[in-house]
Design a protein around this motif. Structure first.
Motif, PDB file in Angstrom:
ATOM      1  N   LEU A 308      -0.566  -2.042   4.211  1.00  0.00           N
ATOM      2  CA  LEU A 308      -1.815  -1.826   3.485  1.00  0.00           C
ATOM      3  C   LEU A 308      -2.676  -3.075   3.591  1.00  0.00           C
ATOM      4  N   ILE A 309      -3.893  -2.920   4.077  1.00  0.00           N
ATOM      5  CA  ILE A 309      -4.870  -4.001   4.133  1.00  0.00           C
ATOM      6  C   ILE A 309      -6.168  -3.484   3.536  1.00  0.00           C
ATOM      7  N   ASP A 310      -7.078  -4.382   3.221  1.00  0.00           N
ATOM      8  CA  ASP A 310      -8.355  -3.930   2.645  1.00  0.00           C
ATOM      9  C   ASP A 310      -9.506  -4.741   3.209  1.00  0.00           C
ATOM     10  N   ASP A 311     -10.716  -4.283   2.884  1.00  0.00           N
ATOM     11  CA  ASP A 311     -11.936  -4.921   3.368  1.00  0.00           C
ATOM     12  C   ASP A 311     -12.489  -5.932   2.379  1.00  0.00           C
ATOM     13  N   GLU A 312     -11.721  -6.252   1.344  1.00  0.00           N
ATOM     14  CA  GLU A 312     -12.203  -7.210   0.349  1.00  0.00           C
ATOM     15  C   GLU A 312     -12.308  -8.597   0.976  1.00  0.00           C
ATOM     16  N   ALA A 313     -13.128  -9.441   0.359  1.00  0.00           N
ATOM     17  CA  ALA A 313     -13.364 -10.791   0.902  1.00  0.00           C
ATOM     18  C   ALA A 313     -13.164 -11.821  -0.195  1.00  0.00           C
ATOM     19  N   GLY A 314     -13.012 -13.079   0.252  1.00  0.00           N
ATOM     20  CA  GLY A 314     -12.890 -14.177  -0.686  1.00  0.00           C
ATOM     21  C   GLY A 314     -11.642 -14.085  -1.536  1.00  0.00           C
ATOM     22  N   ALA A 315     -11.809 -14.340  -2.840  1.00  0.00           N
ATOM     23  CA  ALA A 315     -10.672 -14.336  -3.753  1.00  0.00           C
ATOM     24  C   ALA A 315     -10.096 -12.945  -3.967  1.00  0.00           C
ATOM     25  N   GLN A 316     -10.823 -11.910  -3.562  1.00  0.00           N
ATOM     26  CA  GLN A 316     -10.355 -10.537  -3.751  1.00  0.00           C
ATOM     27  C   GLN A 316      -9.594 -10.002  -2.544  1.00  0.00           C
ATOM     28  N   THR A 317      -9.430 -10.821  -1.512  1.00  0.00           N
ATOM     29  CA  THR A 317      -8.752 -10.355  -0.301  1.00  0.00           C
ATOM     30  C   THR A 317      -7.338  -9.889  -0.621  1.00  0.00           C
ATOM     31  N   GLY A 318      -7.052  -8.640  -0.280  1.00  0.00           N
ATOM     32  CA  GLY A 318      -5.705  -8.088  -0.454  1.00  0.00           C
ATOM     33  C   GLY A 318      -5.415  -7.515  -1.820  1.00  0.00           C
ATOM     34  N   THR A 319      -6.330  -7.687  -2.784  1.00  0.00           N
ATOM     35  CA  THR A 319      -6.026  -7.224  -4.137  1.00  0.00           C
ATOM     36  C   THR A 319      -5.996  -5.705  -4.247  1.00  0.00           C
ATOM     37  N   ALA A 320      -6.913  -5.025  -3.572  1.00  0.00           N
ATOM     38  CA  ALA A 320      -6.902  -3.555  -3.603  1.00  0.00           C
ATOM     39  C   ALA A 320      -5.654  -3.007  -2.927  1.00  0.00           C
ATOM     40  N   ALA A 321      -5.261  -3.630  -1.824  1.00  0.00           N
ATOM     41  CA  ALA A 321      -4.037  -3.206  -1.138  1.00  0.00           C
ATOM     42  C   ALA A 321      -2.824  -3.445  -2.029  1.00  0.00           C
ATOM     43  N   GLU A 322      -2.822  -4.559  -2.755  1.00  0.00           N
ATOM     44  CA  GLU A 322      -1.707  -4.849  -3.662  1.00  0.00           C
ATOM     45  C   GLU A 322      -1.599  -3.799  -4.763  1.00  0.00           C
ATOM     46  N   GLN A 323      -2.747  -3.399  -5.318  1.00  0.00           N
ATOM     47  CA  GLN A 323      -2.724  -2.400  -6.388  1.00  0.00           C
ATOM     48  C   GLN A 323      -2.225  -1.050  -5.885  1.00  0.00           C
ATOM     49  N   MET A 324      -2.657  -0.662  -4.675  1.00  0.00           N
ATOM     50  CA  MET A 324      -2.186   0.605  -4.126  1.00  0.00           C
ATOM     51  C   MET A 324      -0.688   0.541  -3.830  1.00  0.00           C
ATOM     52  N   ALA A 325      -0.213  -0.603  -3.367  1.00  0.00           N
ATOM     53  CA  ALA A 325       1.218  -0.755  -3.118  1.00  0.00           C
ATOM     54  C   ALA A 325       2.008  -0.605  -4.410  1.00  0.00           C
ATOM     55  N   ALA A 326       1.481  -1.167  -5.511  1.00  0.00           N
ATOM     56  CA  ALA A 326       2.149  -1.019  -6.804  1.00  0.00           C
ATOM     57  C   ALA A 326       2.199   0.447  -7.228  1.00  0.00           C
ATOM     58  N   ASP A 327       1.110   1.194  -6.977  1.00  0.00           N
ATOM     59  CA  ASP A 327       1.103   2.628  -7.309  1.00  0.00           C
ATOM     60  C   ASP A 327       2.111   3.390  -6.462  1.00  0.00           C
ATOM     61  N   ILE A 328       2.257   3.007  -5.193  1.00  0.00           N
ATOM     62  CA  ILE A 328       3.249   3.665  -4.327  1.00  0.00           C
ATOM     63  C   ILE A 328       4.654   3.395  -4.851  1.00  0.00           C
ATOM     64  N   MET A 329       4.926   2.163  -5.251  1.00  0.00           N
ATOM     65  CA  MET A 329       6.248   1.833  -5.783  1.00  0.00           C
ATOM     66  C   MET A 329       6.541   2.583  -7.067  1.00  0.00           C
ATOM     67  N   GLU A 330       5.528   2.763  -7.903  1.00  0.00           N
ATOM     68  CA  GLU A 330       5.717   3.530  -9.140  1.00  0.00           C
ATOM     69  C   GLU A 330       5.999   4.998  -8.828  1.00  0.00           C
ATOM     70  N   ASP A 331       5.296   5.541  -7.832  1.00  0.00           N
ATOM     71  CA  ASP A 331       5.534   6.928  -7.435  1.00  0.00           C
ATOM     72  C   ASP A 331       6.939   7.097  -6.875  1.00  0.00           C
ATOM     73  N   ILE A 332       7.414   6.099  -6.129  1.00  0.00           N
ATOM     74  CA  ILE A 332       8.772   6.167  -5.580  1.00  0.00           C
ATOM     75  C   ILE A 332       9.796   6.118  -6.709  1.00  0.00           C
ATOM     76  N   ALA A 333       9.542   5.284  -7.718  1.00  0.00           N
ATOM     77  CA  ALA A 333      10.474   5.200  -8.847  1.00  0.00           C
ATOM     78  C   ALA A 333      10.613   6.537  -9.563  1.00  0.00           C
ATOM     79  N   GLN A 334       9.520   7.316  -9.599  1.00  0.00           N
ATOM     80  CA  GLN A 334       9.543   8.591 -10.307  1.00  0.00           C
ATOM     81  C   GLN A 334      10.018   9.747  -9.427  1.00  0.00           C
ATOM     82  N   HIS A 335       9.617   9.747  -8.145  1.00  0.00           N
ATOM     83  CA  HIS A 335       9.876  10.913  -7.299  1.00  0.00           C
ATOM     84  C   HIS A 335      10.603  10.574  -6.003  1.00  0.00           C
ATOM     85  N   GLY A 336      11.081   9.331  -5.876  1.00  0.00           N
ATOM     86  CA  GLY A 336      11.681   8.911  -4.616  1.00  0.00           C
ATOM     87  C   GLY A 336      12.856   9.750  -4.181  1.00  0.00           C
TER      88      GLY A 336
END
Length: 464
Positions: A308-336
């Motif tokens: 997961l990568i994102d188009d964010e820049a500066g201090a926000q680089t990678g933050t959107a990708a990090e949040q989506m990764a956390a949501d994927i991990m939560e989904d795996i915990a529930q339905h993995g």
């Protein structure tokens, strides 16, 4: 790379009407002299009629003429935009390499660009994989270098001149024709199998043996070095040439896992959300090399890699990708378990990530390797000591003061005279060694060599 085959279209061509194929950056006009290099092999598709002043052809090549296309001698009449004639040379097409990711694009079966679902491929998968379909544009000519670290490059099908070749027999027939040697050159051989990936959990791309060629071709355009990342300790996905900022997730799966269904689930449930409009996702099966003690190659283990990568820049680089990764991990915990996912691991690298956070996994692996190495050394030393004590191993040049030898006191030195002993019950100075020898000679029987001195006995009493 997924269970369903992907279509990869070759971008360059060797068409006569393509301006970039000529050294002047334009298509030759009537007053020009066309020059093909004598020793350059080439196949050129001609779409329309052309008038030329002169043309030099190669010793080995072909001109493929579309209906109505051809060449005529220039009759000297006025041609707009072609007042002064020049020698126009055809560009060298030998450098177009099969393993250059910049020369391929993902398309739909009809040849259109794949719909923008913000799905991308790691660099090794931008080049056709084992189960992909390859498309060369219809009404187009090309020449491609298929140098490879493998003897055979497997593909599901190849489309040429609008004709799809999807069986080994059809492809073998095409290779026997006159055009194939002019279009493909190099030490590799393309092989059409006609079969797709047989595993619903997906199939690995298979381009790892030529990963160095892919990265060399890709980085050649940027000065042969990766761009500086905007995050500390960037992640290095398998099959990708440069580090990335964002997140990676590694999934271990069971036989129930379906890669295509799971990718669709992520696209529909997460990637399509407005808050993740800047996120790009790559998902495929990869093989991780396993080693013993981090050094000795052992085997390879398949797992699913999500990048997961994102188009964010500066201090926000990678933050959107990090949040989506956390949501994927939560989904795996529930339905993995229902999805066929047995375990998962996430790594993150953003502009705000501290170096220890992303490097902890690597540090733990190094520590584990050091501990295992120490234990192995102790076991080896213990085995040597055991064999030595059992007499199974001889070390003639090595003398070690073993701890258990200290319990055995060394023998007391033998006194100067081993002919007798002093009686502590008699308080007198012991005789000298010389006197002892004289007494021995006088009193001891000649056939008896062992005696003792009795201080309670007076020899003078016997004489009376």
């Amino acid at each position: 790379a997924a269970a369903a085959a992907m279509y990869k279209q070759w971008i360059p061509n060797t068409n006569f009407e393509t301006a970039s194929n000529w050294d002047k950056g334009r298509v030759p006009c009537a007053s020009d002299v066309v020059h093909f290099e004598k020793n350059k092999v080439v196949s050129v598709f001609v779409r329309s009629p052309h008038a030329l002043t002169d043309m030099y052809l190669p010793l080995n090549g072909e001109l493929v003429l579309a209906p109505g296309a051809g060449f005529a001698a220039f009759d000297g009449s006025w041609d707009p935009g072609c007042d002064s004639g020049a020698t126009v040379r055809f560009a060298d097409a030998e450098h177009h390499a099969w393993f250059d990711p910049m020369l391929w694009k993902a398309v739909s079966p009809g040849g259109e660009l794949e719909p923008g679902r913000r799905i991308f491929s790691v660099d090794e998968e931008r080049v056709p994989c084992h189960y992909d379909d390859v498309i060369f544009q219809p009404e187009s000519s090309f020449r491609v270098n298929v140098d490879s670290s493998r003897r055979v490059i497997h593909l599901r099908s190849i489309s040429l001149m609008g004709q799809e070749l999807s069986s080994p027999e059809a492809w073998a027939g095409y290779l026997r024709g006159p055009s194939a040697p002019l279009q493909f050159h190099g030490n590799g051989t393309l092989q059409v199998t006609g079969t797709g990936c047989p595993d619903k959990s997906g199939c690995a791309c298979g381009n790892a043996p030529d990963g160095h060629r892919i990265c060399t071709a890709l980085l050649g355009a940027s000065g042969k070095q990766c761009p500086a990342p905007a995050c500390q300790n960037p992640l290095q996905p398998l099959g990708h040439c440069c580090g990335v900022c964002g997140a990676t997730i590694s999934l271990d799966f069971t036989p129930d896992f379906d890669l295509q269904k799971y990718r669709d689930r992520l696209v529909q449930a997460l990637l399509s959300q407005p808050k993740y409009a800047s996120v790009w996702m790559a998902i495929s099966k990869v093989h991780t090399a396993q080693t013993f003690l981090g050094v000795i190659p052992r085997s390879s283990t398949p797992h699913i890699q999500i990048v997961l990568i994102d188009d964010e820049a500066g201090a926000q680089t990678g933050t959107a990708a990090e949040q989506m990764a956390a949501d994927i991990m939560e989904d795996i915990a529930q339905h993995g378990e229902a999805l066929g996912i047995s375990s998962s691991k996430m790594e993150v690298a953003t502009s705000s990530t501290f170096s220890g956070q992303t490097g902890s996994h690597a540090l733990s692996r190094i520590t584990a390797g050091m501990v295992l190495g120490l234990l192995f050394g102790l076991l080896l030393l213990g085995g040597i000591l055991f064999l030595y004590r059992k007499g199974k191993l001889r070390l003639p040049a090595l003398h070690l003061p073993w701890p258990w030898d200290r319990a055995e006191d060394p023998a007391s030195p033998v006194p100067a005279s081993d002919k007798g002993f002093d009686n502590p019950m008699f308080d007198m100075e012991p005789p000298s060694a010389v006197a002892g020898e004289e007494v021995l000679q006088e009193t001891a029987p000649k056939d008896h060599q062992v005696f003792y001195l009795n201080p309670l006995y007076d020899a003078s009493e016997t004489e009376t």
